[in-house]
Scaffold this motif. Structure first.
Motif, PDB file in Angstrom:
ATOM      1  N   ASN A   1       0.842  -1.202   0.000  1.00 38.61           N
ATOM      2  CA  ASN A   1       0.000   0.000   0.000  1.00 38.61           C
ATOM      3  C   ASN A   1       0.874   1.248   0.000  1.00 38.61           C
ATOM      4  OD1 ASN A   1      -2.092  -1.731   0.342  1.00 38.61           O
ATOM      5  ND2 ASN A   1      -2.768  -0.920   2.318  1.00 38.61           N
ATOM      6  N   GLU A   2       0.261   2.350  -0.387  1.00 37.42           N
ATOM      7  CA  GLU A   2       0.989   3.606  -0.201  1.00 37.42           C
ATOM      8  C   GLU A   2       0.074   4.697   0.327  1.00 37.42           C
ATOM      9  OE1 GLU A   2       3.252   4.653  -3.730  1.00 37.42           O
ATOM     10  OE2 GLU A   2       1.615   5.811  -4.553  1.00 37.42           O
ATOM     11  N   LEU A   3       0.646   5.489   1.229  1.00 43.56           N
ATOM     12  CA  LEU A   3      -0.058   6.653   1.752  1.00 43.56           C
ATOM     13  C   LEU A   3       0.357   7.839   0.897  1.00 43.56           C
ATOM     14  CD1 LEU A   3      -1.575   8.361   3.938  1.00 43.56           C
ATOM     15  CD2 LEU A   3       0.636   8.533   5.105  1.00 43.56           C
ATOM     16  N   ARG A   4      -0.618   8.488   0.284  1.00 43.45           N
ATOM     17  CA  ARG A   4      -0.313   9.658  -0.546  1.00 43.45           C
ATOM     18  C   ARG A   4      -0.807  10.895   0.170  1.00 43.45           C
ATOM     19  NH1 ARG A   4      -2.846   6.585  -5.734  1.00 43.45           N
ATOM     20  NH2 ARG A   4      -1.052   5.206  -6.085  1.00 43.45           N
ATOM     21  N   PHE A   5       0.045  11.888   0.284  1.00 41.95           N
ATOM     22  CA  PHE A   5      -0.445  13.127   0.890  1.00 41.95           C
ATOM     23  C   PHE A   5       0.136  14.368   0.239  1.00 41.95           C
ATOM     24  CE2 PHE A   5       3.141  14.529   3.519  1.00 41.95           C
ATOM     25  CZ  PHE A   5       3.881  13.365   3.723  1.00 41.95           C
TER      26      PHE A   5
ATOM     27  N   ALA B   1       4.353  20.179  -0.861  1.00 38.64           N
ATOM     28  CA  ALA B   1       4.992  18.884  -1.141  1.00 38.64           C
ATOM     29  C   ALA B   1       3.937  17.814  -1.414  1.00 38.64           C
ATOM     30  CB  ALA B   1       5.868  18.473   0.034  1.00 38.64           C
ATOM     31  N   ARG B   2       4.249  16.947  -2.361  1.00 37.91           N
ATOM     32  CA  ARG B   2       3.401  15.789  -2.668  1.00 37.91           C
ATOM     33  C   ARG B   2       4.230  14.559  -2.438  1.00 37.91           C
ATOM     34  NH1 ARG B   2      -1.345  16.780  -6.039  1.00 37.91           N
ATOM     35  NH2 ARG B   2      -1.555  14.534  -6.067  1.00 37.91           N
ATOM     36  N   VAL B   3       3.737  13.687  -1.583  1.00 36.05           N
ATOM     37  CA  VAL B   3       4.572  12.587  -1.117  1.00 36.05           C
ATOM     38  C   VAL B   3       3.811  11.267  -1.155  1.00 36.05           C
ATOM     39  CG1 VAL B   3       6.072  11.858   0.792  1.00 36.05           C
ATOM     40  CG2 VAL B   3       5.575  14.289   0.476  1.00 36.05           C
ATOM     41  N   ALA B   4       4.532  10.174  -1.413  1.00 30.03           N
ATOM     42  CA  ALA B   4       3.949   8.840  -1.290  1.00 30.03           C
ATOM     43  C   ALA B   4       4.829   8.015  -0.358  1.00 30.03           C
ATOM     44  CB  ALA B   4       3.857   8.175  -2.660  1.00 30.03           C
ATOM     45  N   VAL B   5       4.221   7.444   0.668  1.00 32.60           N
ATOM     46  CA  VAL B   5       4.939   6.580   1.615  1.00 32.60           C
ATOM     47  C   VAL B   5       4.502   5.154   1.322  1.00 32.60           C
ATOM     48  CG1 VAL B   5       5.488   6.172   4.042  1.00 32.60           C
ATOM     49  CG2 VAL B   5       4.712   8.437   3.312  1.00 32.60           C
TER      50      VAL B   5
ATOM     51  N   GLY C   1       7.895  10.238 -21.593  1.00 34.33           N
ATOM     52  CA  GLY C   1       6.439  10.281 -21.446  1.00 34.33           C
ATOM     53  C   GLY C   1       5.990  11.718 -21.354  1.00 34.33           C
ATOM     54  N   PRO C   2       4.670  11.934 -21.385  1.00 31.96           N
ATOM     55  CA  PRO C   2       4.171  13.311 -21.273  1.00 31.96           C
ATOM     56  C   PRO C   2       4.498  13.919 -19.912  1.00 31.96           C
ATOM     57  CG  PRO C   2       2.350  11.727 -21.543  1.00 31.96           C
ATOM     58  CD  PRO C   2       3.606  10.947 -21.495  1.00 31.96           C
ATOM     59  N   THR C   3       4.155  15.175 -19.713  1.00 29.76           N
ATOM     60  CA  THR C   3       4.379  15.786 -18.396  1.00 29.76           C
ATOM     61  C   THR C   3       3.460  15.121 -17.373  1.00 29.76           C
ATOM     62  OG1 THR C   3       2.831  17.461 -19.128  1.00 29.76           O
ATOM     63  CG2 THR C   3       5.132  18.115 -19.006  1.00 29.76           C
ATOM     64  N   ASP C   4       3.897  15.140 -16.143  1.00 35.74           N
ATOM     65  CA  ASP C   4       3.082  14.648 -15.032  1.00 35.74           C
ATOM     66  C   ASP C   4       2.673  13.181 -15.156  1.00 35.74           C
ATOM     67  OD1 ASP C   4       3.241  17.255 -14.178  1.00 35.74           O
ATOM     68  OD2 ASP C   4       1.307  17.812 -15.010  1.00 35.74           O
ATOM     69  N   VAL C   5       3.643  12.335 -15.385  1.00 37.03           N
ATOM     70  CA  VAL C   5       3.382  10.899 -15.345  1.00 37.03           C
ATOM     71  C   VAL C   5       4.303  10.226 -14.333  1.00 37.03           C
ATOM     72  CG1 VAL C   5       2.426  10.650 -17.667  1.00 37.03           C
ATOM     73  CG2 VAL C   5       4.913  10.505 -17.333  1.00 37.03           C
ATOM     74  N   GLY C   6       5.161  11.026 -13.686  1.00 34.63           N
ATOM     75  CA  GLY C   6       6.050  10.477 -12.676  1.00 34.63           C
ATOM     76  C   GLY C   6       7.419  10.071 -13.199  1.00 34.63           C
ATOM     77  N   LYS C   7       7.889  10.728 -14.270  1.00 31.96           N
ATOM     78  CA  LYS C   7       9.221  10.400 -14.801  1.00 31.96           C
ATOM     79  C   LYS C   7      10.319  10.738 -13.796  1.00 31.96           C
ATOM     80  CE  LYS C   7       8.819  13.088 -18.342  1.00 31.96           C
ATOM     81  NZ  LYS C   7       7.433  13.533 -18.077  1.00 31.96           N
ATOM     82  N   SER C   8      10.259  11.957 -13.260  1.00 32.85           N
ATOM     83  CA  SER C   8      11.289  12.364 -12.288  1.00 32.85           C
ATOM     84  C   SER C   8      11.247  11.453 -11.067  1.00 32.85           C
ATOM     85  CB  SER C   8      11.072  13.795 -11.817  1.00 32.85           C
ATOM     86  OG  SER C   8      10.657  14.595 -12.875  1.00 32.85           O
ATOM     87  N   THR C   9      10.031  11.108 -10.657  1.00 33.65           N
ATOM     88  CA  THR C   9       9.884  10.252  -9.481  1.00 33.65           C
ATOM     89  C   THR C   9      10.463   8.866  -9.742  1.00 33.65           C
ATOM     90  OG1 THR C   9       7.892  11.475  -8.927  1.00 33.65           O
ATOM     91  CG2 THR C   9       8.201   9.378  -7.811  1.00 33.65           C
ATOM     92  N   LEU C  10      10.180   8.313 -10.916  1.00 37.93           N
ATOM     93  CA  LEU C  10      10.734   6.985 -11.225  1.00 37.93           C
ATOM     94  C   LEU C  10      12.259   7.042 -11.347  1.00 37.93           C
ATOM     95  CD1 LEU C  10      10.411   3.992 -11.791  1.00 37.93           C
ATOM     96  CD2 LEU C  10       9.823   4.524 -14.162  1.00 37.93           C
TER      97      LEU C  10
ATOM     98  N   GLY D   1      -1.237   6.300  -9.963  1.00 36.74           N
ATOM     99  CA  GLY D   1      -2.446   7.097  -9.784  1.00 36.74           C
ATOM    100  C   GLY D   1      -2.235   8.280  -8.849  1.00 36.74           C
ATOM    101  N   GLY D   2      -1.090   8.277  -8.149  1.00 35.79           N
ATOM    102  CA  GLY D   2      -0.847   9.353  -7.193  1.00 35.79           C
ATOM    103  C   GLY D   2      -0.214  10.585  -7.802  1.00 35.79           C
ATOM    104  N   VAL D   3       0.277  10.471  -9.032  1.00 29.38           N
ATOM    105  CA  VAL D   3       0.977  11.601  -9.640  1.00 29.38           C
ATOM    106  C   VAL D   3      -0.025  12.696  -9.962  1.00 29.38           C
ATOM    107  CG1 VAL D   3       2.432  12.365 -11.531  1.00 29.38           C
ATOM    108  CG2 VAL D   3       2.709  10.082 -10.612  1.00 29.38           C
ATOM    109  N   GLU D   4       0.299  13.853  -9.535  1.00 24.81           N
ATOM    110  CA  GLU D   4      -0.612  14.983  -9.739  1.00 24.81           C
ATOM    111  C   GLU D   4      -0.498  15.499 -11.172  1.00 24.81           C
ATOM    112  OE1 GLU D   4       0.411  19.224  -7.974  1.00 24.81           O
ATOM    113  OE2 GLU D   4       2.214  18.021  -8.160  1.00 24.81           O
ATOM    114  N   VAL D   5      -1.623  15.926 -11.724  1.00 26.32           N
ATOM    115  CA  VAL D   5      -1.557  16.642 -12.999  1.00 26.32           C
ATOM    116  C   VAL D   5      -1.492  18.117 -12.642  1.00 26.32           C
ATOM    117  CG1 VAL D   5      -2.768  17.174 -15.138  1.00 26.32           C
ATOM    118  CG2 VAL D   5      -2.785  14.849 -14.234  1.00 26.32           C
ATOM    119  N   ARG D   6      -0.364  18.735 -13.010  1.00 26.98           N
ATOM    120  CA  ARG D   6      -0.143  20.103 -12.562  1.00 26.98           C
ATOM    121  C   ARG D   6      -0.711  21.132 -13.521  1.00 26.98           C
ATOM    122  NH1 ARG D   6       6.064  18.835 -10.972  1.00 26.98           N
ATOM    123  NH2 ARG D   6       5.812  17.567 -12.827  1.00 26.98           N
ATOM    124  N   SER D   7      -1.344  22.152 -12.987  1.00 28.02           N
ATOM    125  CA  SER D   7      -1.791  23.264 -13.810  1.00 28.02           C
ATOM    126  C   SER D   7      -0.571  24.116 -14.119  1.00 28.02           C
ATOM    127  CB  SER D   7      -2.804  24.097 -13.035  1.00 28.02           C
ATOM    128  OG  SER D   7      -2.195  24.604 -11.869  1.00 28.02           O
TER     129      SER D   7
END
Ligand code: ADP
Length: 430
Positions: A18-22, A58-62, A122-131, A284-290
């Protein structure tokens, strides 16, 4: 609980995978604490009973591979998700690790000494930097020391926006602040879209890829550990060409496409057969940024460059620089249309041409790069920069400008390179 009256305490029980997203949604910081079990944040181990303090926004996933009890103190928008792509991400890491072992094994002829080079697209906001962060973290946690390359000029995670660069990763990212940015190689591109000056962008890609290759040859461990490359989210038209160029120049052997299947199919047709292309879902936790959020996070990146973080504060200085002690230059000029040239003359390449830039109030709030050269030379365009300053004021009467500088002295030589990046500094600095 009575200890923290004005703050909210939330407790979460996480089951396996599981992951906690906040999101830190208020103006105050939020404290994260692992009470029980084991967990990680984007591949960095979370220590039990340690307080991690996250800044607003901050957007975080634990995430936990087993079980965890996690507590949040402060105003946070939080939920637990049982669905994450983490298993696929760790499988990708395992595949990279396999290639590193082969590179390390002298009996295998073809890949001796050179580990995997993977590029995330990939497009913006898909979690490339995070991966990229997860893969770098998993690599160091297995005693590897890869090079991380960030080609994203819009949201660069190594230096200021408008740059591309590389760092050597030899310890896991800090849970809150990310990777240490010591001794980065940084090239100034000066704008937020690769399409603004595609020829210059490609020149910088080539130069950076050569610098990175030199590092992988210099050091055996680095060579075996390989290279992890993050790219821009610009994938249409010229963006697609830029991805293909990056794959060629960095001689990547794996491309991981996040989210977009069409891009995956296109790349399979375009890239040579020996490049392995994998398709991965986004979290599903990656935010789509305005665009406002994007601007905000760019401002935070510049802010961080000058002022550091809560965990590691910097104290920048302000200097008045007389106009005659500085030269401002710009890289790239409009080219002369072919039909305006004398017959038989080829148009010159203006994309990386270094030209003087007149000092005027227009420079106010602009980020300028510090070039290591002491005179105007064409090499300025493709040589790593020392760092950056921000222009706070331009005084046309006194003929001086005020700049914010990360250090307590403004280094000579003072050739500043213009960038389109702006930063409104609202601090009062001595
Ligand atoms: P990209 O590089 O594709 O633009 P990022 O990796 O920067 O995307 O991710 C965008 C935002 O989403 C970042 O603020 C990141 O912290 C956040 N994020 C990434 N993964 C998760 C997740 N699993 N849960 C919550 N937020 C996440």
């Amino acid at each position: 609980t009575t200890s923290v009256s004005s703050s909210r305490i939330q407790k979460f029980e996480l089951e396996e995978d599981n992951e906690l997203r906040f999101v830190v949604s208020g103006r105050e910081e939020v404290t994260l604490e692992l009470i029980n079990g084991s967990a990680e944040v984007f591949g960095s181990v979370v220590e039990k009973n340690k307080k991690y303090i996250f800044p607003p926004g901050a957007r975080v996933a634990v995430f936990t591979w087993k079980k965890a009890t996690v507590e949040l103190i402060g105003t946070a928008n939080a939920y637990v998700s049982p669905e994450t792509p983490m298993i696929m991400y760790i499988n990708l890491h395992a595949a990279l690790e396999q290639l590193r072992r082969i590179a390390d094994n002298p009996t295998e002829k073809d890949r001796v000494g050179q580990g995997p080079r993977i590029m995330l697209v990939g497009p913006t906001d898909v979690g490339k930097s995070t991966l990229s962060r997860i893969l770098c973290n998993y690599a160091v946690r297995q005693n590897r020391s890869p090079i991380f390359v960030d080609l994203d000029v819009g949201q660069n995670s190594i230096s200021a926006p408008g740059t591309i660069g590389a760092i050597h990763i030899n310890r896991p990212a800090d849970v809150v602040d990310g990777f240490e940015r010591t001794k980065p190689i940084v090239y100034n591109y000066g704008s937020l879209q690769p399409g603004d000056n595609n020829a210059l962008y490609e020149k910088l890609l080539i130069t950076l890829s050569q610098a990175v290759s030199a590092k992988t040859v210099e050091n055996v461990e680095t060579g075996i550990s390989g290279v992890i490359i993050n790219t821009c989210g610009w994938i249409a038209d010229g963006g697609y060409a830029a991805i293909v160029q990056a794959a060629q120049h960095f001689e990547v052997d794996i491309v991981a496409v996040l989210d977009q299947e069409r891009l995956y199919n296109e790349l399979q047709k375009t890239l040579p057969k020996f490049v392995k292309i994998v398709h991965l879902p986004k979290s599903g936790g990656v935010e789509v940024r305005s665009s406002e959020v994007r601007l905000k996070s760019r401002n935070m990146a510049v802010q961080r460059y000058f002022y550091g973080t809560r965990g590691e504060q910097y104290f920048p200085h302000q200097f008045d620089v007389p106009f005659d002690e500085v030269t401002v230059v710009k890289v790239g000029t409009e080219s002369v249309p072919e039909e305006c040239l004398p017959v038989g003359m080829k148009p010159e390449d203006y994309s990386a041409k270094v030209v003087p830039f007149p000092i005027s109030p227009e420079l106010r709030h602009h980020v300028l790069a510090l070039s290591p050269f002491d005179s105007l030379t064409q090499e300025i365009s493709t040589t790593p920069v020392f760092g950056f300053v921000v222009v706070k004021e331009v005084d046309m009467i006194e003929k001086k400008m005020t700049v914010l500088c990360p250090r307590n002295e403004l280094p000579y030589p003072r050739i500043f390179v213009y960038t389109k990046i702006e930063f409104l500094d609202d601090h009062n600095v001595p």
